[in-house]
Design a protein around this motif. Structure first.
Motif, mmCIF file in Angstrom:
data_model
loop_
_atom_site.group_PDB
_atom_site.id
_atom_site.type_symbol
_atom_site.label_atom_id
_atom_site.label_comp_id
_atom_site.label_asym_id
_atom_site.label_seq_id
_atom_site.Cartn_x
_atom_site.Cartn_y
_atom_site.Cartn_z
ATOM 1 N N ALA A 128 0.868 -1.248 -0.197
ATOM 2 C CA ALA A 128 -0.087 0.140 -0.045
ATOM 3 C C ALA A 128 0.892 1.112 0.004
ATOM 4 O O ALA A 128 0.454 2.450 0.690
ATOM 5 N N GLY A 129 1.941 1.168 -0.608
ATOM 6 C CA GLY A 129 2.899 2.419 -0.839
ATOM 7 C C GLY A 129 2.771 3.367 -2.031
ATOM 8 O O GLY A 129 1.693 3.227 -2.525
ATOM 9 N N GLY A 130 3.643 4.055 -2.349
ATOM 10 C CA GLY A 130 3.392 5.088 -3.385
ATOM 11 C C GLY A 130 3.070 4.198 -4.677
ATOM 12 O O GLY A 130 2.309 4.780 -5.432
ATOM 13 N N ALA A 131 3.612 2.929 -5.145
ATOM 14 C CA ALA A 131 3.358 2.425 -6.273
ATOM 15 C C ALA A 131 1.862 2.010 -6.652
ATOM 16 O O ALA A 131 1.168 2.049 -7.502
ATOM 17 N N ASN A 191 -1.891 -5.003 3.273
ATOM 18 C CA ASN A 191 -0.544 -4.523 3.461
ATOM 19 C C ASN A 191 -0.213 -4.853 5.071
ATOM 20 O O ASN A 191 -0.757 -5.012 5.877
ATOM 21 N N ARG A 192 1.486 -4.786 5.213
ATOM 22 C CA ARG A 192 1.772 -5.282 6.291
ATOM 23 C C ARG A 192 1.425 -4.361 7.565
ATOM 24 O O ARG A 192 0.870 -4.624 8.623
ATOM 25 N N THR A 193 1.334 -2.907 7.210
ATOM 26 C CA THR A 193 0.625 -1.966 8.194
ATOM 27 C C THR A 193 -0.810 -1.702 7.542
ATOM 28 O O THR A 193 -1.071 -1.032 6.453
ATOM 29 N N LYS A 248 -2.356 1.634 6.534
ATOM 30 C CA LYS A 248 -2.170 2.309 5.183
ATOM 31 C C LYS A 248 -3.018 1.707 4.079
ATOM 32 O O LYS A 248 -3.651 2.566 3.186
ATOM 33 N N SER A 250 4.644 -4.693 -2.939
ATOM 34 C CA SER A 250 5.359 -4.672 -1.797
ATOM 35 C C SER A 250 6.696 -4.728 -2.417
ATOM 36 O O SER A 250 7.264 -5.300 -3.148
ATOM 37 N N SER A 251 7.642 -4.086 -1.624
ATOM 38 C CA SER A 251 9.053 -3.956 -1.960
ATOM 39 C C SER A 251 9.785 -5.137 -1.123
ATOM 40 O O SER A 251 10.746 -4.969 -1.338
ATOM 41 N N GLU A 261 12.572 -11.196 0.248
ATOM 42 C CA GLU A 261 11.414 -11.949 1.167
ATOM 43 C C GLU A 261 10.235 -12.040 0.138
ATOM 44 O O GLU A 261 9.931 -11.348 -0.894
HETATM 45 P P1 ATR Z 1 6.534 2.143 -3.354
HETATM 46 O O1 ATR Z 1 6.763 3.295 -4.122
HETATM 47 O O2 ATR Z 1 7.412 1.136 -4.252
HETATM 48 O O3 ATR Z 1 5.356 1.612 -3.318
HETATM 49 P P2 ATR Z 1 7.032 2.363 -0.489
HETATM 50 O O4 ATR Z 1 6.034 3.673 -0.549
HETATM 51 O O5 ATR Z 1 8.106 2.158 0.231
HETATM 52 O O6 ATR Z 1 7.416 2.370 -2.019
HETATM 53 O O7 ATR Z 1 5.940 1.118 0.032
HETATM 54 C C1 ATR Z 1 6.540 -0.266 0.314
HETATM 55 C C2 ATR Z 1 5.454 -1.343 0.340
HETATM 56 O O8 ATR Z 1 6.168 -2.574 0.460
HETATM 57 C C3 ATR Z 1 4.773 -1.005 1.476
HETATM 58 O O9 ATR Z 1 3.571 -1.379 1.413
HETATM 59 C C4 ATR Z 1 5.521 -1.682 2.588
HETATM 60 O O10 ATR Z 1 4.484 -2.144 3.823
HETATM 61 P P3 ATR Z 1 4.388 -1.263 4.999
HETATM 62 O O11 ATR Z 1 3.434 -0.030 4.503
HETATM 63 O O12 ATR Z 1 3.900 -2.035 5.960
HETATM 64 O O13 ATR Z 1 5.807 -0.768 5.245
HETATM 65 C C5 ATR Z 1 6.000 -3.051 1.907
HETATM 66 N N1 ATR Z 1 6.907 -3.780 2.370
HETATM 67 C C6 ATR Z 1 8.306 -3.463 2.560
HETATM 68 N N2 ATR Z 1 8.875 -4.254 3.068
HETATM 69 C C7 ATR Z 1 8.127 -5.220 3.441
HETATM 70 C C8 ATR Z 1 8.306 -6.483 4.027
HETATM 71 N N3 ATR Z 1 9.555 -6.977 4.604
HETATM 72 N N4 ATR Z 1 7.203 -7.438 4.257
HETATM 73 C C9 ATR Z 1 5.909 -6.770 3.950
HETATM 74 N N5 ATR Z 1 5.681 -5.818 3.363
HETATM 75 C C10 ATR Z 1 6.783 -5.074 2.910
#
Ligand code: ATR
Length: 278
Positions: A131-134, A154-156, A159, A193-194, A200
């Motif tokens: 649920a990030g910027g992408a 999403n993990r969080t 969001k 998700s990244s 991972e």
């Molecule tokens: P982007 O622009 O690529 O979306 P981002 O805004 O940093 O980058 O978002 C990264 C996404 O990957 C988020 O949804 C993040 O989850 P959180 O919102 O909980 O941080 C997710 N993500 C990153 N590392 C993760 C992990 N180890 N396990 C699960 N989700 C992960």
């Protein structure tokens, strides 16, 4: 070539950007004389660097991590989808000297899935992981394809809930933690998700795929990602990485700047070959 043919991508890091190679291929294909450079911009320095670029006669910018929100603030005018996403990946020096901001990421994703891969989105049950910027950038064009339902996990969890609420007027969107998946099944699973960047894999139940499910990873690389391996292992019907999305979003930017639509297939092929040979 005049100053008006100056383009660049701003990001940090930017060293491995494939955008210069993609736009060089488009320019050659469309017989356009233009210059396109990758520029590393310091964090916090986006507005100043962009101002200098346009004052110096630049015609257009692509914007990548971590500046898509800064680019949104910088633009004088936003397209509807950029306004929705609150993120901009394409800036253009407009006819009246104003800077126009757009977001071509979502169109890139939809075009890659629908046109290049032949996947249907309309009427599908879609799961988005992350649920990030992408995700913010792709929700509007994806929902315009009228899926049956769209769940963002999403993990969080908060969001994903917020994103779902923000886009709820465009369709049936839900958001929350991974627990919302339960025993539900999905026709299309998109990994945004990244987690995969560090090898991972988000903890997804194997029961969520059917024998007709398609799995798309927005990430790409010379090797299949952890999510792609998971999908293949669970017998997904089709699996793709996000290289096509990258080329398609670039093609849409090129169209906004130059008014010509390049053919993307040969360019996707060229970039993949170069990536695998590296
Ligand atoms: P982007 O622009 O690529 O979306 P981002 O805004 O940093 O980058 O978002 C990264 C996404 O990957 C988020 O949804 C993040 O989850 P959180 O919102 O909980 O941080 C997710 N993500 C990153 N590392 C993760 C992990 N180890 N396990 C699960 N989700 C992960």
């Amino acid at each position: 070539m005049t100053d008006k043919d100056k383009y660049a991508v701003f990001g940090n890091p930017i060293k491995h950007s494939k955008s210069p190679a993609i736009h060089a291929a488009f320019a050659a294909q469309c017989s356009q004389a233009m210059q396109y450079r990758a520029v590393r911009v310091d964090e916090g320095g986006f507005a100043e660097a962009a101002q200098r670029f346009f004052e110096g006669g630049g015609s257009g910018l692509n914007v990548t991590l971590p500046f898509k929100q800064d680019a949104c603030q910088f633009a004088d005018r936003l397209s509807e989808r950029a306004e929705r996403a609150q993120a901009v990946n394409t800036l253009k020096f407009g006819p009246g000297g104003e800077i126009e901001g757009d977001n071509t990421d979502g169109i890139g994703l939809v075009r890659d899935m629908v046109v290049n891969l032949g996947w249907v989105v309309q009427g599908l049950r879609i799961l988005i992981v992350g649920a990030g910027g992408a995700v913010r950038g792709v929700l509007e064009p994806l929902l315009r394809e009228r899926p049956d339902q769209l769940l963002i996990v999403n993990r969080t969890a908060a969001k994903a809930e917020e994103l779902a609420a923000e886009f709820a007027d465009l369709g049936t969107v839900e958001g929350g933690g991974y627990d919302l998946i339960g025993e539900r099944q999905f026709d299309l699973v998109i990994n945004a998700s990244s987690a995969g960047l560090s090898g991972e894999m988000p903890d997804l139940p194997s029961t969520l795929l059917t024998e007709r499910s398609c799995c798309y990873d927005m990430v790409y690389g010379p090797e299949p990602t952890a999510f792609m391996r998971w999908a293949a292992h669970h017998a997904a019907w089709a699996v793709s990485d996000g290289l096509g999305m990258l080329v398609e979003q670039a093609a849409q930017s090129f169209y906004l700047w130059r008014g010509q639509r390049p053919e993307t297939r040969p360019v996707i092929h060229q970039i993949r070959e170069a990536m695998e040979a590296a």
